[in-house]
Design a protein around this motif. Sequence first.
Motif, short mmCIF file in Angstrom:
data_model
loop_
_atom_site.label_atom_id
_atom_site.label_comp_id
_atom_site.label_asym_id
_atom_site.label_seq_id
_atom_site.Cartn_x
_atom_site.Cartn_y
_atom_site.Cartn_z
N THR A 9 26.53 55.14 15.26
CA THR A 9 25.35 54.31 15.51
C THR A 9 24.18 55.12 16.06
O THR A 9 23.08 54.60 16.21
CB THR A 9 25.67 53.16 16.49
N LYS A 10 24.42 56.38 16.34
CA LYS A 10 23.32 57.26 16.77
C LYS A 10 22.63 57.80 15.51
O LYS A 10 23.30 58.36 14.63
CB LYS A 10 23.89 58.39 17.61
N GLY A 11 21.33 57.60 15.41
CA GLY A 11 20.59 58.13 14.26
C GLY A 11 20.64 59.66 14.24
O GLY A 11 20.69 60.29 15.28
N ASP A 39 21.83 52.67 3.52
CA ASP A 39 20.82 53.10 4.48
C ASP A 39 19.44 52.80 3.91
O ASP A 39 19.10 53.32 2.84
CB ASP A 39 20.99 54.61 4.73
N GLY A 88 21.86 54.36 10.91
CA GLY A 88 22.27 54.77 12.26
C GLY A 88 21.99 53.71 13.30
O GLY A 88 21.35 53.99 14.30
N THR A 89 22.47 52.50 13.04
CA THR A 89 22.27 51.41 14.00
C THR A 89 23.53 50.57 14.07
O THR A 89 24.37 50.62 13.17
CB THR A 89 21.13 50.47 13.54
N LYS A 90 23.60 49.77 15.14
CA LYS A 90 24.72 48.84 15.26
C LYS A 90 24.30 47.57 14.53
O LYS A 90 23.24 47.02 14.82
CB LYS A 90 24.92 48.53 16.74
N SER A 91 25.05 47.14 13.54
CA SER A 91 24.63 45.96 12.77
C SER A 91 25.85 45.30 12.15
O SER A 91 26.93 45.90 12.09
CB SER A 91 23.69 46.40 11.65
N GLY A 117 27.25 57.37 20.40
CA GLY A 117 27.19 56.65 19.12
C GLY A 117 28.57 56.57 18.48
O GLY A 117 28.95 55.57 17.89
N GLU A 120 30.72 53.95 20.25
CA GLU A 120 30.43 52.57 19.83
C GLU A 120 31.22 52.22 18.58
O GLU A 120 31.75 51.12 18.45
CB GLU A 120 28.93 52.42 19.55
#
Length: 237
Positions: A9-11, A39, A88-91, A117, A120
Amino acid sequence: MPVITFANTKGGAGKTTAVLLLATELARMGHRVTVLDADPQLWISRWSEMSGEMRNLSVISHVTMASMETHIRENRSNTDCFIIDLPGTKSPLLTMALGISDHVLIPVQGSAMDARGASEVLEHIELLNRKMGMKIDHSVVLTRVNAMISTRSMLLVKALLAEKNVRVLNTPIAERAAFRDIFDCGGTLEALDCQKVSNVEKAMENVRNFAYEVLRLMPVRVVRSDRDGKFLGRKAA
Ligand SMILES: Nc1ncnc2c1ncn2[C@@H]1O[C@H](COP(=O)(O)OP(=O)(O)OP(=O)(O)O)[C@@H](O)[C@H]1O
Ligand SMILES: [Mg+2]
């Protein structure tokens, strides 16, 4: 027909680069690979457009939560391995991709932020196991590793993961100019101009070892095609 997802989740952790390296190497070995580009930055799709048609490799762009499973169903018969590139996100897209994956690869650079990240994603995998009984196989792949030295933060990240009993691949992805340049030039590592890009041979060897290690983790092993690209079949690992 395994599904492999790259998640952190870290870009900027190195997901898209690792997706492209694995996809092109598996295709080179003779496996039919479909990359699902989920992405919104569409790096893999842009690379694909620049590269033109590639043997054994197709890229599906603008993959969403709603379309992901349909793409897999529709391409099952012409694909030996699906590889998913996530933002790179939590979704919710992350949850969905984890849930349909045979293996989740978590790229981690030697930094505390990257490790967070990764944590997570690891917590998400644990949650899916606890709440829904899903056992999702996963490994961390260290990325952008300096080929010459082990940095202090990289050693710390390794120790942290070992403490949590997280599998870390033996083959890290090194920091290499070639791994950046394929996005600018299109095509594969072999096609890069060795006069202009340094250490292409070493980069190719690194990716080969990475791909072999990933293949050894797969529940279904696909027998590579012969030199003419004829598909030879598949068997259980
Ligand atoms: N092994 C590597 N060697 C050299 N450069 C790398 C390597 N891995 C990643 N990079 C560079 O680091 C940057 C981030 O990499 P990448 O786009 O693969 O990360 P990402 O996790 O997909 O990012 P995002 O979360 O934004 O999708 C890019 O500029 C890429 O070229
Ligand atoms: Mg990316």
